[in-house]
Design a protein around this motif. Structure first.
Motif, mmCIF file in Angstrom:
data_model
loop_
_atom_site.group_PDB
_atom_site.id
_atom_site.type_symbol
_atom_site.label_atom_id
_atom_site.label_comp_id
_atom_site.label_asym_id
_atom_site.label_seq_id
_atom_site.Cartn_x
_atom_site.Cartn_y
_atom_site.Cartn_z
ATOM 1 N N ALA A 1 -18.085 44.005 -12.252
ATOM 2 C CA ALA A 1 -17.438 43.195 -13.282
ATOM 3 C C ALA A 1 -15.992 43.617 -13.493
ATOM 4 O O ALA A 1 -15.087 42.787 -13.582
ATOM 5 C CB ALA A 1 -18.203 43.291 -14.597
ATOM 6 N N PHE A 2 -15.753 44.928 -13.577
ATOM 7 C CA PHE A 2 -14.419 45.421 -13.899
ATOM 8 C C PHE A 2 -13.426 45.249 -12.753
ATOM 9 O O PHE A 2 -12.258 44.961 -12.982
ATOM 10 C CB PHE A 2 -14.477 46.898 -14.285
ATOM 11 N N ASN A 3 -13.885 45.467 -11.529
ATOM 12 C CA ASN A 3 -12.987 45.320 -10.375
ATOM 13 C C ASN A 3 -13.812 45.211 -9.099
ATOM 14 O O ASN A 3 -14.016 46.203 -8.396
ATOM 15 C CB ASN A 3 -12.012 46.491 -10.280
ATOM 16 N N PRO A 4 -14.307 44.015 -8.775
ATOM 17 C CA PRO A 4 -15.166 43.843 -7.600
ATOM 18 C C PRO A 4 -14.478 44.179 -6.284
ATOM 19 O O PRO A 4 -15.156 44.350 -5.264
ATOM 20 C CB PRO A 4 -15.557 42.366 -7.666
ATOM 21 N N PHE A 5 -13.137 44.300 -6.299
ATOM 22 C CA PHE A 5 -12.433 44.660 -5.065
ATOM 23 C C PHE A 5 -12.786 46.085 -4.616
ATOM 24 O O PHE A 5 -12.572 46.433 -3.458
ATOM 25 C CB PHE A 5 -10.934 44.500 -5.249
ATOM 26 N N ARG A 6 -13.334 46.894 -5.520
ATOM 27 C CA ARG A 6 -13.815 48.214 -5.105
ATOM 28 C C ARG A 6 -14.891 48.060 -4.034
ATOM 29 O O ARG A 6 -15.011 48.906 -3.134
ATOM 30 C CB ARG A 6 -14.388 48.961 -6.328
#
Length: 376
Positions: free
Chosen positions: A181-186
């Protein structure tokens, strides 16, 4: 702003410049007490023209956080600390606290104490915790959490997972994360992470990703792609969220969230009563109101989504809110810390619409008496 850019000071948010100076000073006082952290991707989801925007409420400080209420360790986690970074509350389950960083910081976080300067609960060296798990063969389930384990480098996370996989009696590894949710690019930008998942999530020894989504707006196309890649890697994905005032305290919002997740193959698992943690007064919904919202949300969900339970993570165990009548509220010990005393125990109390925690039913001076004015 780059989606990878992390923000740790409200002065870095240009949209807050429109606030009057006295309001900005209040937010700075909150930031001084409770850490602030966000990132470019998550900030881009905020509708700054909507003062009630749920994404803004999740991550942007509020002056209400300074209202005296609650305590930092509301569930008594420190009571179950057995080694640096290791908690053992339930007989078959251990918790490894491996990170004191998140992709962003929820304002209602129940572990905000981990992000304070004097906290020593998280262990960057997990060797003592792993030694404890090896010694206790009753542990078949390990939750790797923090903070957020996906903020570790893939190399470091792989080392932890490999060591857990080498312990024969550990059959389930869970990773608690809000990074989808916070940063799916991780996940999207790191094929090595997905390869690690694929290597260590085995047919009879699964990895579970315990993903937190608080609102359907967090289910962006990027988040959906990230979840799909995790599922394709052989990891089982479960969902959990606290119920938060002004974010998901709506049957319609929860129904949409549950349905959208179940369509993707992500099983709704727990809705938690927001813990009476210091600073959380304005984010907490009374138990009976919360249960009524939760029960109504179920009405328009499939049976798959209805597996979700509404629970309290109490110092004495995980307690399900089991139902309401006109006069009584019922609780059931879903996972007691001491199964010899509370296993399956059913509790009944007279209704109390101002109760925010189990102790409000059992304590003659309930927490609710300190919070009554928060929503007036």
């Amino acid at each position: 702003m780059s989606h990878k850019k992390y923000i740790t000071n409200i002065d870095q948010i240009p949209e807050l410049n429109r606030l009057e100076e006295h309001h900005r000073q209040k937010l700075k006082a909150v930031q001084k007490r409770y850490a602030f952290r966000s990132n470019g991707y998550y900030q881009s989801l905020i509708d700054w023209n909507d003062p009630k925007d749920p994404i803004r409420r999740i991550v942007i400080p509020s002056a209400d956080e300074l209202q005296p209420w609650g305590e930092l360790d509301a569930s008594g986690e420190s009571l179950y600390s057995k080694a640096p970074g290791l908690e053992h509350k339930y007989p078959d389950t251990a918790v490894l606290l491996v990170s004191d960083v998140c992709g962003a910081l929820c304002r209602f976080c129940f572990r905000k104490r981990l992000f304070m300067d004097d906290n020593q609960e998280v262990a960057r060296d997990v060797s003592a915790g792993l030694a404890y798990i090896r010694k206790h063969t009753e542990i078949n389930n390990v939750l790797v959490t923090g903070g957020d384990p996906l903020l570790l480098s893939t190399r470091k996370l792989t080392e932890i997972i490999e060591q857990l996989r080498a312990i024969e009696h550990v059959r389930i590894i869970r990773i608690g994360s809000k990074m989808p949710a916070f940063n799916p690019f991780r996940i999207l930008d790191d094929p090595e992470l997905l390869e690690m998942f694929k290597a260590h999530s085995q047919p009879n020894r699964r990895i579970y990703l315990m993903a937190q989504f608080n609102h359907p707006r967090e289910l962006t196309s990027e988040a959906r792609r990230a979840l799909d890649l995790v599922l394709q890697s052989g990891v089982t994905v479960m969902h959990q969220t606290p119920m938060i005032r002004g974010v998901n305290d709506s049957a319609e919002v929860l129904t949409e969230l549950f349905n959208e997740l179940s369509y993707m193959g992500v099983a709704p698992y727990y809705v938690f009563q927001c813990r009476p943690t210091e600073g959380n007064a304005a984010y907490t919904v009374p138990i009976e109101e919360g249960y009524a919202i939760f029960a109504k949300a179920h009405q328009n969900c499939s049976g798959l989504a209805r597996r979700c339970r509404y629970t309290l993570s109490h110092a004495t165990g995980k307690i399900e809110v089991a139902g309401l009548t006109d006069d009584q509220v019922f609780f059931r010990y879903h996972r007691p810390a001491d199964p010899q005393q509370n296993l399956g125990e059913l509790l009944a109390f007279p209704r109390n619409p101002e109760a925010f925690w189990l102790d409000d039913y059992t304590d003659p001076q309930p927490l609710a008496s300190n919070q009554k004015s928060a929503f007036c």
